[in-house]
Write a protein that holds these residues in place. Structure first.
Motif, mmCIF file in Angstrom:
data_model
loop_
_atom_site.group_PDB
_atom_site.id
_atom_site.type_symbol
_atom_site.label_atom_id
_atom_site.label_comp_id
_atom_site.label_asym_id
_atom_site.label_seq_id
_atom_site.Cartn_x
_atom_site.Cartn_y
_atom_site.Cartn_z
ATOM 1 N N THR A 1 7.258 9.829 3.303
ATOM 2 C CA THR A 1 6.916 8.428 3.033
ATOM 3 C C THR A 1 7.736 7.595 3.993
ATOM 4 O O THR A 1 8.562 8.127 4.737
ATOM 5 N N ALA B 1 0.849 -1.207 0.000
ATOM 6 C CA ALA B 1 0.000 0.000 0.000
ATOM 7 C C ALA B 1 0.882 1.254 0.000
ATOM 8 O O ALA B 1 0.593 2.237 -0.687
ATOM 9 N N ASP B 2 1.980 1.214 0.760
ATOM 10 C CA ASP B 2 2.896 2.367 0.748
ATOM 11 C C ASP B 2 3.470 2.580 -0.657
ATOM 12 O O ASP B 2 3.603 3.709 -1.125
ATOM 13 N N ALA C 1 2.071 1.648 -3.455
ATOM 14 C CA ALA C 1 0.999 2.078 -4.361
ATOM 15 C C ALA C 1 0.728 3.575 -4.229
ATOM 16 O O ALA C 1 0.221 4.205 -5.159
ATOM 17 N N ALA C 2 1.082 4.158 -3.078
ATOM 18 C CA ALA C 2 0.866 5.603 -2.892
ATOM 19 C C ALA C 2 1.976 6.428 -3.540
ATOM 20 O O ALA C 2 1.876 7.656 -3.658
ATOM 21 N N ILE C 3 3.064 5.774 -3.917
ATOM 22 C CA ILE C 3 4.250 6.497 -4.390
ATOM 23 C C ILE C 3 4.018 7.303 -5.679
ATOM 24 O O ILE C 3 4.497 8.440 -5.772
ATOM 25 N N GLU D 1 3.659 14.834 -6.791
ATOM 26 C CA GLU D 1 3.723 15.987 -5.871
ATOM 27 C C GLU D 1 5.159 16.539 -5.816
ATOM 28 O O GLU D 1 5.390 17.742 -5.876
ATOM 29 N N ASP E 1 1.618 9.098 -6.732
ATOM 30 C CA ASP E 1 1.082 10.434 -6.412
ATOM 31 C C ASP E 1 2.130 11.284 -5.703
ATOM 32 O O ASP E 1 2.207 12.503 -5.902
ATOM 33 N N LEU E 2 2.935 10.647 -4.869
ATOM 34 C CA LEU E 2 3.956 11.402 -4.143
ATOM 35 C C LEU E 2 5.066 11.876 -5.091
ATOM 36 O O LEU E 2 5.635 12.958 -4.921
#
Ligand code: F6R
Length: 615
Positions: free
Chosen positions: A574, A442-443, A445-447, A453, A449-450
């Motif tokens: 992160t 999950a961490d 999978a968030a990358i 950003e 978008d990060l």
């Protein structure tokens, strides 16, 4: 390392071949050349020019090369200086044969001596020219009805070293012959036309159906079909595949440089690489890896081999794999690994990381590892590449074509890949339970978008890069996973801006490198939040006290290094182990901006080539 194109069809060959060369120019830009068979005069007309493809374009503005069969080459020089005379195609004594070549022939001196003794006149300093004359001999000796493919097969057997050859003969208006050993050659399968090229980008505008050519195979390319044989002339079968990206992916899309476009493409590239990896049962699925769970449980060590930026991805992989699996993991520069008799065997997983899948040092390292009985897993961006084909298992990064010579999005997806591979090994070996694996996934999978950003916050990094672009030395410091990114930042700056740049583990500076610091020396510090951050802040203080200009990359909300930062670049938060997926971005932006401020071409830095297919 040299780009090659061959075409036979109905279209003007010059246009098709030049378009292909434009796409392949990232592989080498010391000189370029084409040969086109004129159907009226049966002459093989050649144009070639030292320097970038633009020089050949200018030359061709004055020349007509009619015909629908042609070959072309863009060169990264090995044998012979990058001059007009040494530019490919090379011809035999009578101009009947034209050859383009990628690779190096180890027995070329011997071949040239033999040819000279037999009365041939060699007009260049290249190893390639010998091939043209050898084909001439074989072809002419066969007399009427001579078979060009048979001549190429016979000559290929005489060659030591690596080669891709693409050959045309003025008596063969419907035939281009290709041959390969160790280096890439792909067939593009069209309708009434067919293509040969170093990679699919050369013909993607015409067809997306491709077939890879295997080791020691010879291709007969005709308008209506393709035949592939081994060196003894036996026809061999092969798989065709569909290329799932298109011309737009290989174009600049309005960016000044491919590198800038490729940096911006990273959120999507990472999303592609990590997406859809969780099965319905909640387990991570890397189905393509094709190594049984039992074999994975039998591993006692992991060895990662790679070169350049891919080596830096491997260094990050070591932190993740050791943390999650507790398997001892070494990372080694491929060219060193191969020649030191490494201790690897059936209990070893060797991971070969290579964007191109063709890097000779990495290919030799994996061959050596397999000879010792080790399992080899490739992490590569290139479907059908040599490294992919010669490995037991392949994890494809899905970054799409990377054209700029300096690797950006491919490195980013390699990082994503090594994390996924680490998690997969941990899941199978049971060193991390299902919940933890899912949480790390999950961490990851968030990358994307990060990263997106992070990309929006790069203006301060661009500003400082421009301000200090006259500096002749820049240092990069990091700890833990920040250290490989410091190495990567330094490598990028060296290759793009031609300044002296070094990356150090921050704790190491007091053991010597701190002597390099004088008033104003720029030092980029990767000071993101992690357990060692307080120690890193101490290191920043140490260099600041000695006059360094500190460019500090810090996590949102972390003020610990702020008092010592001349320039502060913020990145989102992160997990610290995953931070390279974000800190890589300012490294890339900094080096590109610094080099552009010096007026340099960041897509084609001097002396380099995208794919390094010589050892
Ligand atoms: C640096 C760079 C090179 C490559 C190295 C390995 O920007 O691109 O250092 O990383 O030549 O290439 P691959 O990954 O194709 O094996």
């Amino acid at each position: 390392m040299c780009g090659i194109v061959g075409y036979v069809g109905e279209q003007p060959a010059l246009d098709v071949v030049m378009q292909g060369l434009r796409r392949l120019e990232y592989r080498g830009y010391d000189s370029a050349g084409v040969a086109v068979l004129d159907p009226g005069t049966h002459a093989l007309n050649v144009a070639r020019k030292a320097g970038k493809l633009a020089n050949l374009d200018a030359e061709l503005a004055e020349t007509e090369l009619p015909g629908s069969l042609g070959i072309g080459h863009t060169r990264w020089a090995t044998h012979g200086a990058p001059t007009d005379r040494n530019a490919h195609p090379h011809r035999d004594c009578s101009g009947a044969v034209a050859v383009v070549h990628n690779g190096t022939l180890e027995n070329f001196a011997e071949l040239r001596d033999g040819l000279t003794e037999r009365g041939h006149h060699l007009a260049s300093d290249t190893d390639t020219e010998a091939v043209a004359h050898l084909i001439e001999e074989r072809y002419d000796a066969a007399g009427t009805g001579a078979d060009l493919a048979a001549a190429v097969r016979a000559v290929a057997k005489e060659l030591d070293g690596s080669f891709v050859l693409v050959v045309a003969h003025r008596d063969q208006p419907d035939l281009v012959v290709g041959a390969r050993r160790n280096l890439p050659l792909v067939i593009g399968l069209g309708d009434g036309e067919n293509f040969l090229a170093s990679d699919v980008t050369a013909f993607i505008a015409y067809t997306r159906e491709a077939r890879a050519v295997d080791q020691d195979q010879v291709v007969e390319l005709r308008r209506e079909g393709v035949r592939v044989t081994d060196l003894d002339g036996n026809e061999v079968a092969g798989d065709t595949y569909h290329v799932d990206w298109d011309t737009a992916a290989a174009e600049k899309a309005g960016y000044e440089y491919f590198m800038l476009k490729e940096i911006e493409e990273q959120p999507e590239a990472v999303a592609e690489t990590i997406g859809g990896r969780l099965g319905r049962d909640g387990r991570l699925r890397l189905d393509e890896l094709a190594i049984s769970d039992e074999d994975i449980r039998g591993f006692h060590q992991v060895v990662i081999v790679a070169c350049g930026s891919s080596y830096h991805s491997g260094l990050v992989g070591k932190y993740a794999i050791e943390r999650w699996t507790r398997l001892p993991t070494q990372v080694e520069i491929a060219s060193e690994f191969r020649y030191r008799d490494p201790v690897v065997g059936r209990d070893t997983l060797v991971i070969a990381i290579s964007q191109s899948g063709e890097t000779a040092d990495t290919l030799e390292a994996l061959r050596h590892a397999r000879q010792q009985g080790a399992w080899v897993m490739a992490v590569t961006n290139t479907v059908g590449s040599s490294i992919a084909r010669e490995s037991d298992a392949v994890f494809y990064t899905r970054s799409g074509p990377e054209i700029a010579v300096a690797s950006t999005k491919a490195v980013m997806t390699q990082l994503a890949a090594v994390y996924l591979v680490g998690l997969h090994l941990a899941q199978v070996r049971g060193t991390r339970d299902g919940d933890e694996v899912r949480s790390h996934y999950a961490d990851l999978a968030a990358i994307p978008d990060l990263i997106a950003e992070t990309l929006t916050r790069m203006d301060p990094m661009r500003k400082v890069a421009r301000e200090i672009s006259a500096a002749e030395r820049v240092l990069f410091l990091g700890r833990h996973v920040g250290y490989p990114m410091a190495l990567e930042g330094a490598l990028k700056l060296k290759e793009l801006a031609y300044v002296s740049a070094e990356g150090f583990p921050a704790g190491e500076i007091k053991h010597g490198p701190i002597a390099l610091i004088e008033q104003g020396t720029p030092v980029v510090v990767l000071a993101t939040r992690h357990a060692l951050a307080p120690k890193l802040v101490t290191n920043v203080q140490e260099i600041k006290a000695r006059g360094a200009r500190t460019i500090v990359i810090a996590t949102d909300g972390d003020e610990s290094a702020t008092p010592y930062a001349d320039d502060l670049i913020r990145i989102p938060d992160t997990k610290s182990l995953l931070s390279p997926l974000l800190t890589l971005v300012p490294m890339q932006v900094f080096s590109a901006e610094f080099a552009m401020a010096r007026g340099l071409d960041v897509d084609q830095p001097r002396n380099l080539a995208k794919s390094v297919t010589v050892e």
